[in-house]
Design a protein around this motif. Structure first.
Motif, mmCIF file in Angstrom:
data_model
loop_
_atom_site.group_PDB
_atom_site.id
_atom_site.type_symbol
_atom_site.label_atom_id
_atom_site.label_comp_id
_atom_site.label_asym_id
_atom_site.label_seq_id
_atom_site.Cartn_x
_atom_site.Cartn_y
_atom_site.Cartn_z
ATOM 1 N N GLY A 61 53.923 40.934 45.170
ATOM 2 C CA GLY A 61 53.044 41.948 44.582
ATOM 3 C C GLY A 61 53.092 43.291 45.312
ATOM 4 O O GLY A 61 52.403 44.235 44.927
ATOM 5 N N LEU A 62 53.887 43.369 46.375
ATOM 6 C CA LEU A 62 53.929 44.632 47.138
ATOM 7 C C LEU A 62 54.498 45.772 46.297
ATOM 8 O O LEU A 62 54.050 46.908 46.386
ATOM 9 N N ALA A 83 50.978 48.791 44.794
ATOM 10 C CA ALA A 83 49.742 48.095 44.413
ATOM 11 C C ALA A 83 48.590 49.056 44.130
ATOM 12 O O ALA A 83 47.697 48.738 43.341
ATOM 13 N N ASP A 84 48.574 50.236 44.750
ATOM 14 C CA ASP A 84 47.459 51.160 44.532
ATOM 15 C C ASP A 84 47.695 52.114 43.366
ATOM 16 O O ASP A 84 46.957 53.092 43.201
ATOM 17 N N GLY A 85 48.734 51.872 42.572
ATOM 18 C CA GLY A 85 48.977 52.711 41.396
ATOM 19 C C GLY A 85 49.956 53.847 41.655
ATOM 20 O O GLY A 85 50.385 54.512 40.720
ATOM 21 N N GLN A 86 50.313 54.082 42.925
ATOM 22 C CA GLN A 86 51.330 55.097 43.220
ATOM 23 C C GLN A 86 52.703 54.563 42.791
ATOM 24 O O GLN A 86 52.867 53.361 42.533
ATOM 25 N N GLN A 103 58.289 57.337 51.775
ATOM 26 C CA GLN A 103 56.966 57.960 51.640
ATOM 27 C C GLN A 103 56.715 58.238 50.157
ATOM 28 O O GLN A 103 57.667 58.378 49.382
ATOM 29 N N VAL A 104 55.440 58.372 49.794
ATOM 30 C CA VAL A 104 55.125 58.940 48.482
ATOM 31 C C VAL A 104 54.959 60.429 48.752
ATOM 32 O O VAL A 104 54.058 60.834 49.476
ATOM 33 N N ALA A 330 56.771 60.397 35.342
ATOM 34 C CA ALA A 330 55.896 59.266 35.053
ATOM 35 C C ALA A 330 54.436 59.630 35.305
ATOM 36 O O ALA A 330 53.533 59.110 34.673
ATOM 37 N N ALA A 331 54.220 60.569 36.236
ATOM 38 C CA ALA A 331 52.857 60.985 36.540
ATOM 39 C C ALA A 331 52.318 61.951 35.480
ATOM 40 O O ALA A 331 51.169 62.330 35.512
ATOM 41 N N GLN A 332 53.190 62.344 34.527
ATOM 42 C CA GLN A 332 52.759 63.240 33.439
ATOM 43 C C GLN A 332 52.932 62.490 32.123
ATOM 44 O O GLN A 332 53.968 62.609 31.473
#
Ligand code: SAM
Ligand code: SF4
Length: 344
Positions: A61-62, A83-86, A103-104, A330-332
């Motif tokens: 799940g990572l 996992a946190d949606g990033q 990194q994000v 993807a963030a848009q």
């Protein structure tokens, strides 16, 4: 999850080093837990055995595959969810290579890089870095890992070094097939030689001119190109493996004859390879990639003048090529329908 936390969890279930190795190998090399010569019931402590399905689910799940974008050159860009949606990007490269993110976002803010535009959003944990390899191996074999995806590895050094150690041992990847790519940072030159696993080094140089480099890479440490090459050369000699210098070719910026003279002065007779990568265009940025014929001429000239030069087109560039573009799209959500549109 940090790699040390994974180890501590296994130890709390009675794992000895040999058991830890087995679980981590099975995960990273995509072997079934009940495969191999020694069956888990004959080998692993009972508490660990009982917890294996849960541990398997936690490691699995990572990261998860959000989308895959194959290209004609045999590579594929992967959008990888955390996992946190990033989300970050990994790239399956031809001949068993994989490019992973560390990194994000990124704080260095190189003017030609999509990832740098968002600033640093967060560090990836060591678990998330190696989990990109486990995920890629569920799709195909991976023999080489380059840390050239989103992020500056030197800014997440502890986690990247942990990931390198694990990939070079339980991950079964040859040390020279792990490539640490950086803009250059004093901490890197101190830490890399101390590691048990010593990766190959790629230094993103881009120009021989200190002032131009400070403009193009605004928040990179102020190491001059001369100092970078001196320190890179020392690492290459110590590890018996050439440094790769990375050069993103920008028309009218760093593709002139003056730079070629500078490169020859800096890199001739060095234990090094120069990778010339024509710029991948990014919407809204004024940079342009030089004509392909000019790129070939540059590589030919440098080669003739004694600098081992390779001209490369960055893999997967047909699909939102500049690293970070897939994630940005993807963030848009409103623009996601054009995710597969080819770049010009
Ligand atoms: C994304 S960075 C990640 C590793 C590390 N931060 C670095 O700069 O070396 C990997 C390489 O991609 C290159 N790069 C970034 N944006 C690019 C673009 N738009 N076109 C071509 N190469 C690019 C960088 O110059 C760097 O050499
Ligand atoms: S090229 Fe590397 S250091 Fe520069 S912004 Fe992009 S990821 Fe960061």
């Amino acid at each position: 999850m940090q790699i040390e936390s994974i180890r501590q969890r296994l130890q709390a279930l009675g794992a000895l080093p040999v058991h830890e190795q087995r679980v981590l190998r099975d995960w990273l090399q995509r072997r079934p837990y009940d495969g191999g010569r020694r069956r888990p019931e004959d080998f692993l402590p009972k508490a660990l055995r009982a917890a294996l399905p849960q541990i398997d689910a936690e490691l699995g799940g990572l990261v998860r595959l959000l989308s895959s974008h194959p290209t004609d050159d045999g590579s594929a860009r992967l959008l990888v969810g955390l996992a946190d949606g990033q989300a970050v990007e990994s790239v399956l490269l031809p001949r068993g290579g994989l490019c992973v993110s560390t990194q994000v976002g990124c704080a260095v803010g190189c003017q030609f890089c999509m990832t740098g535009r968002s600033g640093l959003i967060r560090q990836l944990t060591g678990g998330e870095i190696v989990a990109q390899v486990a995920l890629a191996r569920s799709l195909r074999a991976v023999k080489k890992v380059v840390f050239m995806g989103m992020g500056e590895p030197a800014h997440n050094l502890d986690n990247v070094m942990d990931a390198i150690d694990l990939l070079g041992s339980e991950g079964n990847i040859g040390h020279k097939n792990l490539v640490f790519s950086t803009v250059g940072d004093a901490r890197v030159f101190e830490r890399l030689p101390q590691g048990v696993v010593k990766p190959a080094l790629a230094l993103s140089l881009h120009t021989t001119k200190p002032e131009l480099r400070a403009q193009l890479l605004p928040r990179a440490p102020r190491m001059s190109p001369v100092e970078l090459v001196e320190r890179g050369e020392a690492y290459a000699r110590a590890t018996h493996y050439p440094v790769q210098y990375q050069w993103t070719l920008l028309e009218g910026v760093n593709d002139g004859d003056d730079e070629l003279d500078g490169i020859v002065a800096l890199l001739k007779d060095r234990y090094a390879v120069l990778n010339m990568i024509p710029y991948n265009s990014i919407p809204d940025l004024a940079f342009r990639r030089p004509a392909w014929e000019r790129c070939r001429e540059i590589a030919r000239q440098l080669h003739r003048r004694g600098v081992l030069t390779k001209l490369r087109d960055s893999a997967g560039q047909e699909v939102d090529g500049g690293c970070g573009q897939l994630r940005a799209r993807a963030a848009q959500p409103r623009q996601s329908t054009i995710m597969l549109q080819r770049q010009t």
